[in-house]
Scaffold this active site. Structure first.
Site, short mmCIF file in Angstrom:
data_model
loop_
_atom_site.label_atom_id
_atom_site.label_comp_id
_atom_site.label_asym_id
_atom_site.label_seq_id
_atom_site.Cartn_x
_atom_site.Cartn_y
_atom_site.Cartn_z
N TYR A 155 0.84 -72.27 63.90
CA TYR A 155 0.95 -71.56 65.17
C TYR A 155 -0.41 -71.12 65.66
O TYR A 155 -1.28 -70.79 64.86
CB TYR A 155 1.83 -70.30 65.00
N TRP A 157 -3.24 -70.45 69.38
CA TRP A 157 -3.71 -70.79 70.73
C TRP A 157 -4.68 -71.96 70.72
O TRP A 157 -5.81 -71.85 71.17
CB TRP A 157 -4.30 -69.55 71.39
N1 LIG Z 1 -1.86 -56.60 65.15
C1 LIG Z 1 -1.73 -57.55 66.07
N2 LIG Z 1 -1.73 -58.84 65.71
C2 LIG Z 1 -1.56 -59.80 66.64
C3 LIG Z 1 -1.38 -59.47 68.01
C4 LIG Z 1 -1.38 -58.09 68.37
O1 LIG Z 1 -1.22 -57.74 69.54
N3 LIG Z 1 -1.57 -57.17 67.38
N4 LIG Z 1 -1.17 -60.46 68.93
C5 LIG Z 1 -0.50 -61.65 68.43
C6 LIG Z 1 -0.45 -62.69 69.44
S1 LIG Z 1 0.36 -62.26 70.89
C7 LIG Z 1 -0.94 -63.93 69.26
S2 LIG Z 1 -0.64 -65.12 70.45
C8 LIG Z 1 -1.68 -64.29 68.03
C9 LIG Z 1 -2.88 -65.19 68.30
O2 LIG Z 1 -3.23 -65.86 67.16
P1 LIG Z 1 -4.00 -67.28 67.22
O3 LIG Z 1 -3.51 -68.07 68.37
O4 LIG Z 1 -3.92 -67.87 65.89
O5 LIG Z 1 -5.48 -66.79 67.54
P2 LIG Z 1 -6.72 -67.59 68.10
O6 LIG Z 1 -7.89 -66.75 67.79
O7 LIG Z 1 -6.51 -67.95 69.52
O8 LIG Z 1 -6.78 -68.87 67.18
C10 LIG Z 1 -6.77 -70.16 67.64
C11 LIG Z 1 -7.54 -71.02 66.67
O9 LIG Z 1 -7.40 -72.38 67.07
C12 LIG Z 1 -8.66 -73.02 67.07
N5 LIG Z 1 -8.58 -74.09 68.08
C13 LIG Z 1 -8.65 -73.95 69.42
N6 LIG Z 1 -8.52 -75.15 70.01
C14 LIG Z 1 -8.38 -76.06 69.03
C15 LIG Z 1 -8.20 -77.47 69.04
O10 LIG Z 1 -8.14 -78.11 70.08
N7 LIG Z 1 -8.08 -78.08 67.82
C16 LIG Z 1 -8.13 -77.40 66.66
N8 LIG Z 1 -7.99 -78.08 65.54
N9 LIG Z 1 -8.30 -76.06 66.63
C17 LIG Z 1 -8.42 -75.41 67.80
C18 LIG Z 1 -9.64 -71.92 67.42
O11 LIG Z 1 -10.94 -72.25 67.00
C19 LIG Z 1 -9.03 -70.73 66.67
O12 LIG Z 1 -9.51 -70.65 65.35
O13 LIG Z 1 -2.13 -63.10 67.37
C20 LIG Z 1 -1.08 -62.19 67.11
N10 LIG Z 1 -1.54 -61.11 66.25
N1 LIG Z 2 -8.56 -61.15 77.56
C1 LIG Z 2 -7.47 -61.55 76.89
N2 LIG Z 2 -6.33 -61.83 77.56
C2 LIG Z 2 -5.22 -62.18 76.88
C3 LIG Z 2 -5.22 -62.35 75.48
C4 LIG Z 2 -6.44 -62.06 74.79
O1 LIG Z 2 -6.51 -62.14 73.54
N3 LIG Z 2 -7.53 -61.68 75.52
N4 LIG Z 2 -4.08 -62.75 74.83
C5 LIG Z 2 -3.02 -63.38 75.60
C6 LIG Z 2 -1.77 -63.38 74.85
S1 LIG Z 2 -1.51 -64.60 73.69
C7 LIG Z 2 -0.80 -62.47 75.05
S2 LIG Z 2 0.61 -62.51 74.09
C8 LIG Z 2 -0.93 -61.44 76.09
C9 LIG Z 2 -0.60 -60.06 75.52
O2 LIG Z 2 -0.21 -59.19 76.51
P1 LIG Z 2 0.28 -57.73 76.08
O3 LIG Z 2 1.13 -57.81 74.88
O4 LIG Z 2 0.86 -57.10 77.30
O5 LIG Z 2 -1.13 -57.07 75.72
P2 LIG Z 2 -1.55 -55.85 74.78
O6 LIG Z 2 -3.02 -55.71 74.98
O7 LIG Z 2 -1.05 -56.01 73.41
O8 LIG Z 2 -0.85 -54.57 75.40
C10 LIG Z 2 -0.92 -54.23 76.78
C11 LIG Z 2 -1.09 -52.74 76.97
O9 LIG Z 2 -0.05 -52.04 76.28
C12 LIG Z 2 -0.57 -50.81 75.81
N5 LIG Z 2 0.29 -50.32 74.73
C13 LIG Z 2 0.19 -50.55 73.40
N6 LIG Z 2 1.22 -49.97 72.75
C14 LIG Z 2 1.99 -49.35 73.69
C15 LIG Z 2 3.19 -48.59 73.65
O10 LIG Z 2 3.80 -48.37 72.61
N7 LIG Z 2 3.68 -48.15 74.84
C16 LIG Z 2 3.05 -48.35 76.02
N8 LIG Z 2 3.61 -47.87 77.12
N9 LIG Z 2 1.91 -49.08 76.08
C17 LIG Z 2 1.40 -49.58 74.94
C18 LIG Z 2 -1.97 -51.16 75.38
O11 LIG Z 2 -2.79 -49.99 75.40
C19 LIG Z 2 -2.39 -52.18 76.42
O12 LIG Z 2 -3.12 -51.59 77.47
O13 LIG Z 2 -2.25 -61.37 76.62
C20 LIG Z 2 -2.81 -62.64 76.92
N10 LIG Z 2 -4.07 -62.41 77.58
MO LIG Z 3 0.26 -64.05 72.38
#
Ligand SMILES: Nc1nc2c(c(=O)[nH]1)N[C@H]1C(S)=C(S)[C@@H](COP(=O)(O)OP(=O)(O)OC[C@H]3O[C@@H](n4cnc5c(=O)[nH]c(N)nc54)[C@H](O)[C@@H]3O)O[C@H]1N2
Ligand SMILES: Nc1nc2c(c(=O)[nH]1)N[C@H]1C(S)=C(S)[C@@H](COP(=O)(O)OP(=O)(O)OC[C@H]3O[C@@H](n4cnc5c(=O)[nH]c(N)nc54)[C@H](O)[C@@H]3O)O[C@H]1N2
Ligand SMILES: [Mo]
Length: 825
Positions: A155, A157
């Site tokens: 899994y 990005w």
């Molecule tokens: N505590 C906490 N944990 C979280 C979250 C949170 O809000 N709080 N957010 C969660 C969420 S919403 C998400 S989506 C995940 C994100 O987790 P990931 O999607 O695993 O995070 P990325 O850092 O985007 O990792 C993508 C990896 O893919 C590699 N990559 C990119 N393009 C390519 C390609 O074309 N080929 C290959 N082989 N590799 C490639 C990049 O170099 C990178 O190492 O994290 C989750 N974890």
């Molecule tokens: N720049 C940037 N953009 C991204 C990403 C990134 O890594 N970087 N990741 C992408 C991905 S994969 C995803 S899934 C989305 C994630 O999108 P979201 O899940 O919406 O993003 P978060 O930053 O986890 O949280 C959004 C807001 O919620 C607030 N928050 C946290 N806990 C609580 C709570 O309990 N209650 C309330 N009311 N607010 C709370 C945080 O302070 C933050 O401002 O973003 C996407 N966009």
């Molecule tokens: Mo995500």
């Protein structure tokens, strides 16, 4: 045409041999009708090309074969500042240069000294050697353990692009060669909502087009961002973002109408709206209680829309006795909500009155559901919107994607590009889905699976059993960043006898692997992708900017080579090389245009121009989510069992889960600020970073703009800092009984007292690799998060259910080492 890079030609891949094989692709493609496309298989040594990324479309300037400059595409009015890091990532010292194998693994075979992963050194091998090791291991897995020994639920990005979709390619290679594997379902983003919403609304909701911004700008009186930070999170897209959300946000700002932020942090989005913004900062994880307090007030004061509830919803009568307390003796009134949320009762009552007075849009982000019992949050948000009665009317209701990939950016009527398939069986009745893998687990349960082979688990009404996996192949994701409870994970990971990681940078996951393969970045290969996740406003030629660096190979070539070794090379490539695939995808766009009696330019013309735009339609600009259902709920029923919005779900009732009752319910999470099971005094918010995409670009110059004392920043309120003798700029230790990490303090009143914030995605940098409980030197906040399912229903991750504490760090300051490459590499 057959594949150009076969197993033989990859023997000891040097840069020269790369050029040769690239040249032979050119020669072969020249046989194809498209001359231009053939030439495009090699990057120009000088000039400018268009390409695309998660951060946007851009122009790249190349001088003497080196990428020297990047600027946003002129049609993107809001390019992300992170583009600078995109260029830097290609030349970052963290690049993986060559195929590498962990020394003990190479010397002693699979499963050797797994506890030294992360500390053992790596040995450079040839491509042939690496791929032979992997092929042999695939075979051994099947023969020894059967079809569920390989975990390929990989899994993350991965980069956009219809061809080099590394996760589809991984599964395609396994499927076409008949190699059994375990797949995953769902994602880390919306694990809870994407399972509960189909029961409630009949759709995923989180990835659907929103009522278009122009409609919101005109009709919404009060815009509420509930746990959403759209200015930060709209920077990126799953495909190439159009950044249309920023136009909507700016247009709303221009109206001067109020925007309410319900968030423990006063975010950049609140700052963007200046005086128009109001900030309410509840305790994290208390949102459901606040929503119920508002709902209770609406009911108490007769402000709810009974006619809407009667006509469009099902089960309000079953929910009501719970809301009033008739069924359990606890009225969920404003006082009750105030106690949990820390927001006073009068404010909560005031919100109810304001929401009901005029057209309110409840736009929620996803942090609220990335929490224990996360399913309940958006279910209650929908229930609240139902009581307000504006769903399906212009500018009212709720939206779960205004903060993501520019939901609400008006749509065009252009074609949808197909992409490489994973080679699985098509699912009957759902042409876009395939069923692949011998088994599947909910994606965030991977560590649970490793710890409990053979153990049954619940998931959305089904009872399944964890398979016994022994090997994993990870592409396009960084599980040692994204998964929770790092210390527990490191131990569980040792169950894998073989870990293969294919990436372009030395992530923590790569450092803890046995076999590491260097993939190209998207900027070292050709691809095509849509522009605008929701608007689909254009197709972009993701042109190769430079030739592959070091010994990196494209994901397509690597998997094609493995497929060939497994005797399924032709089934994998279908006889097509990179450019032939892109032309085939484009052909589908041509066919779609023809079906609508229009025409699009030839592939060669498209490729030369670098993009193809499609005009936004009036229907797109005027789109109102659920307008059809509102107009005629009988002719346009929802996809729920009753065809109505289900405030009470009989299907969920039948599942009988104690942690997911059949209507929105307040249940104590594992831990919450000041809650009954709070062992620590602070909540740790793990939001998404401003200058990264998760862990991506952490290894670039962008870090210079945000690190504090070389570590990941930790926001802390002055009251909490003072009580702990912490000053702005201090190195702090953030900890709980699950783990500990260093960070750099930013003392600010933009965060609620009792809450600190360390963004997700900081690279895991153990001071003592392999040692249980080691301190992280840089700032991986998943050292502290718990690894448990949101509930038996969705089994999503709980990355935002974290309590901990922080102290000034006074010991010997460990060096941050994770941004250099490991020894020998
Ligand atoms: N505590 C906490 N944990 C979280 C979250 C949170 O809000 N709080 N957010 C969660 C969420 S919403 C998400 S989506 C995940 C994100 O987790 P990931 O999607 O695993 O995070 P990325 O850092 O985007 O990792 C993508 C990896 O893919 C590699 N990559 C990119 N393009 C390519 C390609 O074309 N080929 C290959 N082989 N590799 C490639 C990049 O170099 C990178 O190492 O994290 C989750 N974890
Ligand atoms: N720049 C940037 N953009 C991204 C990403 C990134 O890594 N970087 N990741 C992408 C991905 S994969 C995803 S899934 C989305 C994630 O999108 P979201 O899940 O919406 O993003 P978060 O930053 O986890 O949280 C959004 C807001 O919620 C607030 N928050 C946290 N806990 C609580 C709570 O309990 N209650 C309330 N009311 N607010 C709370 C945080 O302070 C933050 O401002 O973003 C996407 N966009
Ligand atoms: Mo995500």
């Amino acid at each position: 045409m057959t594949r150009t890079v076969s197993s033989n030609s990859t023997t000891s891949m040097t840069r020269r041999r790369f050029l040769e094989s690239a040249a032979s692709i050119t020669a072969l493609a020249a046989v194809a009708p498209s001359i231009l496309a053939a030439g495009a298989a090699r990057a120009a040594t000088n000039g400018e090309v268009i390409s695309g990324s998660h951060w946007g479309a851009f122009h790249a300037t190349v001088k003497d074969g080196r990428w020297t400059d990047i600027r946003g595409w002129e049609k993107d009015a809001h390019p992300s500042h992170q583009l600078e890091g995109v260029l830097d990532s290609v030349y970052s010292p963290t690049r993986i240069k060559y195929p590498m194998v962990r020394r003990s693994y190479l010397e002693n075979g699979p499963g050797s000294n797994v506890e030294t992963r992360g500390s053992d050194d790596f040995v450079r091998v040839s491509w042939d050697e690496a791929l032979d090791l992997i092929t042999a291991e695939f075979k051994r897995m099947g023969e020894t353990y059967g079809p569920t020994a390989i975990y390929a639920g990989s899994y993350g990005w991965k980069s956009p692009g219809k061809l080099h979709n590394c996760q589809s390619l991984l599964r395609r290679m396994l499927n076409v060669s008949g190699t059994g594997y375990v797949n995953s379902s769902g994602d880390y983003s919306t694990g809870a909502s994407q399972i509960i919403m189909p029961h409630v609304m009949g759709t995923l909701e989180v990835y659907e087009q929103q009522t278009a911004w122009p409609v919101v700008v005109e009709n919404t009186d009060l815009l509420v961002f509930w746990g959403a930070n759209p200015i930060i999170t709209n920077q990126i897209g799953w495909v190439i973002p159009d950044h249309g959300g920023y136009e909507g946000l700016q247009a709303f700002k221009d109206t001067g109408k109020p925007v309410l932020f319900i968030d423990p942090v006063r975010t950049e989005s609140a700052d963007f709206f200046g005086d128009q913004a109001e900030w309410i900062a509840p305790k994290p994880q208390s949102d459901l209680a606040m929503m119920m307090g508002i709902a209770h007030t609406l009911y108490e004061e007769g402000l709810h829309d009974q006619a809407f509830l009667d006509e469009y919803t099902s089960g309000f009568d079953r929910f009501l006795p719970y809301l009033t307390g008739e069924s359990d003796g606890t009225p969920k009134n404003a006082e009750w909500a105030a106690e949990i949320s820390g927001i006073d009762a009068e404010t909560i009552r005031g919100l109810a009155r304001r929401f009901a007075d005029g057209t309110t849009m409840l736009a929620s982000g996803w942090s609220l559901q990335r929490q224990h019992m996360g399913e309940q949050r958006h279910w209650m948000l929908v229930t609240l919107a139902c009581m307000l009665g504006k769903i399906g009317l212009p500018g009212g209701g709720f939206g779960l994607s205004y903060h993501y990939s520019s939901g609400g950016s008006p749509s065009a009527d252009g074609p949808v590009l197909p992409g490489i398939t994973d080679g699985g069986k098509a699912v009957e009745g759902a042409a876009w889905l395939t069923e692949s893998g011998a088994a599947s687990i909910p994606v965030a349960r991977v560590v649970d699976m490793l710890e409990n082979p053979g153990k049954p688990f619940d998931f959305n009404g089904k009872n399944e059993t964890y398979p016994d996996t022994r090997m994993t192949y990870w592409v396009g994701g960084n599980p040692l960043a994204h998964h929770q409870d790092r210390n527990r994970m490191i131990k569980a990971w040792r169950k894998f006898e073989t870990v293969v990681v294919q990436d372009f940078q030395w992530t923590a996951t790569a450092r803890h692997a046995d076999i590491v393969l260097p993939a190209t970045t998207s900027y070292e290969r050709n691809d095509v992708e849509q522009y605008g996740d929701y608007s689909l406003k254009a197709i972009i030629a993701m042109k190769k900017v430079i030739e592959p660096m070091y010994e990196a190979r494209s994901d397509f070539d690597i998997f094609a080579d493995l497929a060939e070794r497994l005797g399924a090379g032709d089934a994998f490539t279908e006889g097509k090389d990179e450019m032939a695939w892109l032309q085939e995808f484009y052909k589908s766009a041509e066919d779609q245009a023809k079906a609508k009696s229009s025409e699009i330019p030839s592939f060669d013309d498209f490729w030369e121009q670098g993009y193809l735009e499609f005009p936004v339609t009036d229907a797109g600009r005027n789109f109102v989510r659920y307008a059809d259902f509102r107009e005629d709920p009988l002719l346009e029923p929802l996809g729920t069992p009753t065809g109505l919005i289900e405030i009470f779900s009989r299907n969920i009732e039948k599942m009988g889960y104690d942690d997911c009752p059949p209507h929105p319910t307040w249940i104590e999470p594992l831990e919450r600020l000041d809650g009954p099971d709070a062992k620590y005094p602070l909540h740790v918010a793990t939001s998404h970073p401003q200058s990264r995409l998760h862990s991506q670009l952490c290894g670039t110059i962008l870090r210079e703009n945000y690190t504090v004392a070389g570590r990941e920043p930790c926001l802390i309120n002055p009251a909490d800092a003072e009580a702990r003798g912490i000053a702005d700029g201090d190195v702090v230790r953030v900890f709980n009984d699950r783990g500990q990490t260093l960070a750099g303090a930013i003392v600010t009143d933009a965060i609620r007292p009792g809450v600190i914030r360390v963004n997700e995605g900081g690279w895991y940098d153990p001071v003592e690799p392999g040692v249980d409980g080691s301190l992280c030197a840089y700032g991986d906040i998943n050292m502290l998060s718990p690894d448990l399912g949101t509930s038996k229903l969705a089994q999503g991750n709980c990355g935002h259910t974290v309590l901990g504490d922080v102290e000034k760090f006074t010991g010997d300051l460990p060096e941050v080492k994770v941004f250099d490459t490991p020894a020998n590499s």
